[in-house]
Write an enzyme that holds these catalytic residues in place. Structure first.
Site, PDB file in Angstrom:
ATOM      1  N   CYS A 116       0.810  -1.233   0.000  1.00 41.38           N
ATOM      2  CA  CYS A 116       0.000   0.000   0.000  1.00 41.38           C
ATOM      3  C   CYS A 116       0.837   1.274   0.000  1.00 41.38           C
ATOM      4  O   CYS A 116       0.289   2.367  -0.161  1.00 41.38           O
ATOM      5  CB  CYS A 116      -0.966  -0.007   1.179  1.00 41.38           C
ATOM      6  SG  CYS A 116      -2.248  -1.255   0.991  1.00 41.38           S
ATOM      7  N   HIS A 256      -3.373   7.243   3.053  1.00 38.24           N
ATOM      8  CA  HIS A 256      -3.814   5.964   2.484  1.00 38.24           C
ATOM      9  C   HIS A 256      -5.172   5.566   3.068  1.00 38.24           C
ATOM     10  O   HIS A 256      -5.385   5.634   4.281  1.00 38.24           O
ATOM     11  CB  HIS A 256      -2.763   4.893   2.801  1.00 38.24           C
ATOM     12  CG  HIS A 256      -3.173   3.529   2.368  1.00 38.24           C
ATOM     13  ND1 HIS A 256      -3.611   3.253   1.093  1.00 38.24           N
ATOM     14  CD2 HIS A 256      -3.231   2.342   3.045  1.00 38.24           C
ATOM     15  CE1 HIS A 256      -3.915   1.976   1.001  1.00 38.24           C
ATOM     16  NE2 HIS A 256      -3.708   1.407   2.165  1.00 38.24           N
ATOM     17  N   ASN A 286     -10.304   0.114  -0.092  1.00 35.56           N
ATOM     18  CA  ASN A 286      -8.840   0.208  -0.140  1.00 35.56           C
ATOM     19  C   ASN A 286      -8.372  -0.244  -1.527  1.00 35.56           C
ATOM     20  O   ASN A 286      -8.411  -1.430  -1.840  1.00 35.56           O
ATOM     21  CB  ASN A 286      -8.250  -0.679   0.961  1.00 35.56           C
ATOM     22  CG  ASN A 286      -6.728  -0.625   1.004  1.00 35.56           C
ATOM     23  OD1 ASN A 286      -6.092  -0.073   0.109  1.00 35.56           O
ATOM     24  ND2 ASN A 286      -6.155  -1.214   2.040  1.00 35.56           N
TER      25      ASN A 286
HETATM   26  O1  UT7 Z   1      -3.802  -1.238   3.471  1.00 35.96           O
HETATM   27  C1  UT7 Z   1      -2.789  -2.015   4.019  1.00 35.96           C
HETATM   28  C2  UT7 Z   1      -2.829  -2.069   5.473  1.00 35.96           C
HETATM   29  N1  UT7 Z   1      -4.060  -2.645   5.965  1.00 35.96           N
HETATM   30  C3  UT7 Z   1      -4.689  -2.047   6.952  1.00 35.96           C
HETATM   31  O2  UT7 Z   1      -4.300  -1.005   7.380  1.00 35.96           O
HETATM   32  C4  UT7 Z   1      -5.879  -2.761   7.540  1.00 35.96           C
HETATM   33  C5  UT7 Z   1      -5.767  -2.796   9.047  1.00 35.96           C
HETATM   34  N2  UT7 Z   1      -6.824  -3.536   9.716  1.00 35.96           N
HETATM   35  C6  UT7 Z   1      -8.129  -3.151   9.727  1.00 35.96           C
HETATM   36  O3  UT7 Z   1      -8.504  -2.186   9.082  1.00 35.96           O
HETATM   37  C7  UT7 Z   1      -9.088  -3.884  10.630  1.00 35.96           C
HETATM   38  O4  UT7 Z   1      -8.358  -4.741  11.469  1.00 35.96           O
HETATM   39  C8  UT7 Z   1     -10.174  -4.702   9.890  1.00 35.96           C
HETATM   40  C9  UT7 Z   1     -11.163  -3.744   9.209  1.00 35.96           C
HETATM   41  C10 UT7 Z   1      -9.524  -5.607   8.869  1.00 35.96           C
HETATM   42  C11 UT7 Z   1     -10.972  -5.534  10.904  1.00 35.96           C
HETATM   43  O5  UT7 Z   1     -11.503  -4.707  11.917  1.00 35.96           O
HETATM   44  P1  UT7 Z   1     -11.275  -5.068  13.457  1.00 35.96           P
HETATM   45  O6  UT7 Z   1     -11.984  -4.024  14.221  1.00 35.96           O
HETATM   46  O7  UT7 Z   1      -9.806  -5.234  13.689  1.00 35.96           O
HETATM   47  O8  UT7 Z   1     -12.048  -6.429  13.579  1.00 35.96           O
HETATM   48  P2  UT7 Z   1     -11.523  -7.852  14.107  1.00 35.96           P
HETATM   49  O9  UT7 Z   1     -10.731  -8.514  13.052  1.00 35.96           O
HETATM   50  O10 UT7 Z   1     -10.908  -7.676  15.461  1.00 35.96           O
HETATM   51  O11 UT7 Z   1     -12.887  -8.594  14.294  1.00 35.96           O
HETATM   52  C12 UT7 Z   1     -13.855  -8.188  15.266  1.00 35.96           C
HETATM   53  C13 UT7 Z   1     -15.054  -9.105  15.184  1.00 35.96           C
HETATM   54  C14 UT7 Z   1     -14.685 -10.587  15.188  1.00 35.96           C
HETATM   55  O12 UT7 Z   1     -15.712 -11.266  15.887  1.00 35.96           O
HETATM   56  P3  UT7 Z   1     -15.512 -11.692  17.424  1.00 35.96           P
HETATM   57  O13 UT7 Z   1     -14.313 -12.578  17.451  1.00 35.96           O
HETATM   58  O14 UT7 Z   1     -15.309 -10.397  18.164  1.00 35.96           O
HETATM   59  O15 UT7 Z   1     -16.802 -12.369  17.738  1.00 35.96           O
HETATM   60  C15 UT7 Z   1     -14.718 -10.969  13.725  1.00 35.96           C
HETATM   61  O16 UT7 Z   1     -15.000 -12.335  13.544  1.00 35.96           O
HETATM   62  O17 UT7 Z   1     -15.744  -8.875  13.944  1.00 35.96           O
HETATM   63  C16 UT7 Z   1     -15.857 -10.118  13.211  1.00 35.96           C
HETATM   64  N3  UT7 Z   1     -15.724  -9.810  11.792  1.00 35.96           N
HETATM   65  C17 UT7 Z   1     -16.762  -9.438  11.018  1.00 35.96           C
HETATM   66  N4  UT7 Z   1     -18.056  -9.283  11.282  1.00 35.96           N
HETATM   67  C18 UT7 Z   1     -18.849  -8.891  10.265  1.00 35.96           C
HETATM   68  C19 UT7 Z   1     -14.603  -9.811  11.032  1.00 35.96           C
HETATM   69  N5  UT7 Z   1     -14.885  -9.457   9.775  1.00 35.96           N
HETATM   70  C20 UT7 Z   1     -16.202  -9.226   9.742  1.00 35.96           C
HETATM   71  C21 UT7 Z   1     -17.103  -8.816   8.725  1.00 35.96           C
HETATM   72  N6  UT7 Z   1     -18.414  -8.654   9.037  1.00 35.96           N
HETATM   73  N7  UT7 Z   1     -16.687  -8.562   7.463  1.00 35.96           N
END
Ligand code: UT7
Length: 332
Positions: A116, A256, A286
């Site tokens: 990225c 970004h 993204n």
């Molecule tokens: O561009 C290159 C660099 N990349 C980035 O900068 C991305 C960095 N990361 C992020 O933006 C975030 O970590 C994400 C958007 C990818 C995920 O958000 P998060 O707040 O970190 O969510 P998480 O992975 O901690 O998941 C939280 C909960 C989980 O459920 P439990 O374990 O709390 O019950 C996931 O299973 O949300 C669940 N979950 C979803 N729910 C609905 C994960 N993906 C989804 C989804 N829809 N698409």
């Protein structure tokens, strides 16, 4: 003669027509609009549906948009740089094909891959060539067909990424406008947290790698998020300090577009008002190498000659950085 600086003198962009909305994603994986919007800020993204077309298709369209709007003669371009994590194919650089297709017959061309941060790094490359006095027109294109490496059954990644391209032209400036300063960083610790496991030289493609879905993007989102927030904010704050810029001096933050929460955290640390933070993640998601030039394209009408712009990015690898640039023109 006064010092040569490298200024952006024109901008172009292209996004495919097909719109993949959060509502449509709800029918594909176990997710919902509320979760996606509150966690990322994304409402929809564009997907390239044309068959047998890759990143070059997007890059050529963005470059043609720039050439047309600026009236640039492609034969005068010295270098075409394509920043991309999704080249058309291995080995043969996408930039070379793009250069030929747009009529940049006197240019040399190559790709730059830093996930990225590819476009941010490419800005630095382009500026160095111009500042040296060696070249006069460098076309930098950020383009990615992320849909080609995304598993649309994996809700952890398919809600985030989209396809798109943006292009900028760098030319010499003698009024001190253009790129002023940069902080570029990398850390190989990131290789485990955001990657495509197979298809490279460590694990070449095989029936097994296809069956195991190892040709798709894997991301440990939580870990990447933590690194992104602290590192992008660190370099953005530091570049302001080393150029004696207060939050009032900064006109625009061009960051970004990976996650609105990461951008907000960076702006907060810089003390920059929300009104100066450019956001279009809701429309495109993204787009990896295309996020920064797509922002320039969408908000070009707001920029004034002399405006102080802080660019910031964070990506896989890890790669990250910040660039301080003085905008060189006011659009009529
Ligand atoms: O561009 C290159 C660099 N990349 C980035 O900068 C991305 C960095 N990361 C992020 O933006 C975030 O970590 C994400 C958007 C990818 C995920 O958000 P998060 O707040 O970190 O969510 P998480 O992975 O901690 O998941 C939280 C909960 C989980 O459920 P439990 O374990 O709390 O019950 C996931 O299973 O949300 C669940 N979950 C979803 N729910 C609905 C994960 N993906 C989804 C989804 N829809 N698409």
């Amino acid at each position: 003669m006064s010092k040569i600086t490298a200024a952006i003198t024109a901008v172009g962009a292209y996004v495919p027509d097909f719109v993949l909305t959060n509502q449509l994603l709800e029918t594909m994986v176990d997710t919902n609009d509320e979760w996606i919007t509150s966690r990322t800020g994304i409402k929809e993204r564009r997907i390239l549906k044309e068959e047998n077309q890759g990143t070059s298709f997007l890059a050529i369209k963005a470059a043609e948009d720039l050439l047309k709007k600026s009236g640039t003669n492609p034969a005068e371009i010295d270098l075409v740089l394509v920043a991309s994590a999704t080249p058309d194919m291995p080995v043969a650089a996408t930039a070379v094909y793009v250069a030929t297709k747009i009529g940049a017959v006197n240019a040399f061309a190559y790709d730059l891959q830093a996930a990225c941060s590819s476009f941010l790094y490419a800005m630095s490359n382009a500026a160095a060539y111009i500042e040296s006095g060696r070249y006069k027109k460098v076309l930098v294109i950020g383009a990615d067909k992320m849909s080609s490496i995304i598993d649309y059954t994996d809700r952890a990644t398919c809600i985030i990424f989209g396809d798109g391209a943006g292009a900028v032209l760098f030319e010499p400036n003698f009024e001190g406008l253009g790129l002023q300063d940069e902080i570029l960083r990398s850390d190989g610790i990131g290789r485990d947290y955001l990657k495509i496991e197979a298809g490279g030289s460590i694990l070449p493609a095989s029936h097994e790698t296809v069956d195991n879905k190892q040709h798709y993007v894997f991301q440990d989102g939580k870990t990447v998020f933590k690194y992104a927030v602290s590192n992008m904010a660190d370099v953005s704050e530091k570049i302001m300090q080393q150029n004696n810029l207060s939050h009032d001096d900064v006109n625009w933050l061009v960051a970004h577009q990976a996650n609105k929460r990461i951008i907000d955290a960076t702006a907060h640390r810089m003390g920059v008002d929300e009104s100066k933070v450019l956001i279009n993640i809701e429309k495109y998601g993204n787009t990896t190498s295309a996020t920064l030039p797509l922002l320039l394209h969408d908000f070009e009408h707001l920029f004034k000659k002399g405006d102080n712009i802080i660019f910031a990015s964070f990506g896989g690898g890890f790669t990250w950085g910040s660039i301080y640039l003085k905008w060189a023109y006011t659009k009529n």
